[in-house]
Scaffold this motif. Structure first.
Motif, short mmCIF file in Angstrom:
data_model
loop_
_atom_site.label_atom_id
_atom_site.label_comp_id
_atom_site.label_asym_id
_atom_site.label_seq_id
_atom_site.Cartn_x
_atom_site.Cartn_y
_atom_site.Cartn_z
N UNK A 1 -33.08 41.90 87.69
CA UNK A 1 -33.94 40.85 88.32
C UNK A 1 -35.52 41.36 88.19
N UNK A 2 -35.32 42.89 88.18
CA UNK A 2 -36.68 43.63 87.86
C UNK A 2 -36.22 44.82 86.81
N UNK A 3 -35.52 45.66 87.27
CA UNK A 3 -35.31 46.77 86.38
C UNK A 3 -36.30 47.80 86.32
N UNK A 4 -37.37 47.84 87.33
CA UNK A 4 -38.54 48.63 86.85
C UNK A 4 -38.15 50.02 86.68
N UNK A 5 -36.95 50.51 87.37
CA UNK A 5 -36.96 52.07 87.30
C UNK A 5 -36.76 52.58 85.59
N UNK A 6 -36.02 51.53 84.79
CA UNK A 6 -35.93 51.92 83.51
C UNK A 6 -37.07 52.35 82.72
N UNK A 7 -38.37 51.76 82.71
CA UNK A 7 -39.43 52.09 82.00
C UNK A 7 -40.05 53.17 82.78
N UNK A 8 -39.90 53.43 83.90
CA UNK A 8 -40.42 54.40 84.65
C UNK A 8 -39.70 55.71 84.51
N UNK A 9 -38.51 55.58 84.42
CA UNK A 9 -37.65 56.99 84.11
C UNK A 9 -37.69 57.39 82.77
N UNK A 10 -37.76 56.20 81.65
CA UNK A 10 -37.65 56.56 80.56
C UNK A 10 -39.20 56.09 79.81
N UNK A 11 -40.14 57.11 79.74
CA UNK A 11 -41.49 56.95 79.43
C UNK A 11 -41.57 56.29 77.91
N UNK A 12 -40.50 56.82 77.30
CA UNK A 12 -40.42 56.37 75.44
C UNK A 12 -39.99 54.98 75.40
#
Length: 252
Positions: A109-120
C-alpha cells in the motif's frame, strides 16, 4: 495435447528444441515430442529444463510432480519465518536488493519503511535499471477506497493515504528512469510482496495490526515447488490491473 507452456517458456528464453536437446544430451526429436505430444520427460530432464527456462516443474508439467513431493518442495521454499516485519534483519534487505539482477518487484500500500530504512534504495534501483534489471513498484492509489479501508483497519485513518504520497516523493527520482515503472493499484492486499529474482519476502496483513507487527515469510524459489510461484502470480495479477503513478507529460 501439445505442451504450450513448455513451448512458450523455451521461446521466451531463446531456446530451440535442438538447443535444449544439446544441453540435455538427448535427441532433438525427443524434445519435439515433449512439446508437440505433451509427453512428460523423466524427472532428471524436468529439473534441467525447468532451470534452463526459469519456470517451475509444476507449471511446465501440471500433475507430473506427485503431490506429496510438491508439498515437501514447497516447505523447502520457506527459508525463514519472522514473527514480525521489524524482525527481518536490515542486512537481509540489503543483500536481496543489491543481489537482484533480473527483477525487483515491490507490492505494497505504501511501504514507506523501505526507503526510510534503506537510504540507498533509490540510487541502487536506478543503477540496477541501467544494467537491465526490471524494477516494478506497485503502490496503493491514495484516492482509492482500498487504501482508505486499510488505514481504517490499522486504526490510522487518512494517514495511510499520506504515507503513499510520502513514499511517492522518495520514488520521484525514478520517474524518468528507463526500466523502472511505478504504478498505482486499487486492490485489496492480503500480503505485501517484495520480490528479488528468485527470492521473496511476503509480509502478511492482519486486521488491526500495522504491517511492521505481522509475520514475514522469506521464500526461495525451487524447481517443483509452487509456493513462491503462487505469490509471484499474485503480484503479476495486480500489476496487470494497475496504472502508472505519473501521467506522461502532454506536449503543449
Amino acid at each position: 495435447m501439445p505442451n504450450d507452456r513448455l513451448r512458450d517458456a523455451m521461446l521466451r528464453n531463446g531456446f530451440t528444441p535442438s538447443a535444449v536437446a544439446e544441453q540435455l544430451g538427448v535427441d532433438p526429436k525427443t524434445v519435439e515430442r515433449w512439446i508437440t505430444q505433451g509427453r512428460a520427460p523423466y524427472p532428471r530432464y524436468r529439473h534441467a529444463i525447468a532451470a534452463l527456462v526459469k519456470e517451475s516443474e509444476s507449471y511446465l508439467w501440471p500433475g507430473a510432480v506427485p503431490q506429496e513431493r510438491a508439498n515437501r518442495v514447497a516447505q523447502s521454499e520457506v527459508v525463514q519465518v519472522y514473527p514480525r516485519r521489524a524482525a527481518v534483519p536490515d542486512d537481509l534487505w540489503r543483500r536481496l536488493i543489491s543481489g537482484a539482477q533480473e527483477r525487483v518487484g515491490i507490492l505494497v500500500y505504501a511501504g514507506l519503511f523501505l526507503p526510510e530504512q534503506q537510504p540507498q534504495l533509490v540510487a541502487t534501483l536506478k543503477a540496477k535499471a541501467a544494467t537491465g534489471t526490471r524494477v516494478e513498484i506497485l503502490l496503493g492509489d491514495p484516492d482509492s477506497p482500498e487504501v482508505a479501508q486499510r488505514g481504517a483497519d490499522e486504526g490510522i485513518g487518512d494517514a495511510m493515504a499520506g504515507k503513499v504520497r510520502n513514499v511517492l516523493a522518495f520514488y520521484q527520482r525514478l520517474r524518468d528512469v528507463q526500466g523502472v515503472n511505478v504504478h498505482f493499484h486499487r486492490t485489496t492486499l492480503y500480503n505485501s510482496i517484495f520480490r528479488f529474482d528468485d527470492e521473496m519476502l511476503v509480509n502478511s496483513h492482519v486486521f488491526g495490526f500495522p504491517a511492521a507487527h505481522t509475520p514475514v515469510l522469506h521464500l526461495r524459489r525451487l524447481a517443483g515447488g509452487d509456493l513462491f510461484d503462487t505469490y509471484a502470480d499474485s503480484f503479476d495479477r495486480v500489476w496487470e490491473s494497475s496504472l502508472p503513478a505519473w501521467q506522461p507529460a502532454v506536449a503543449s
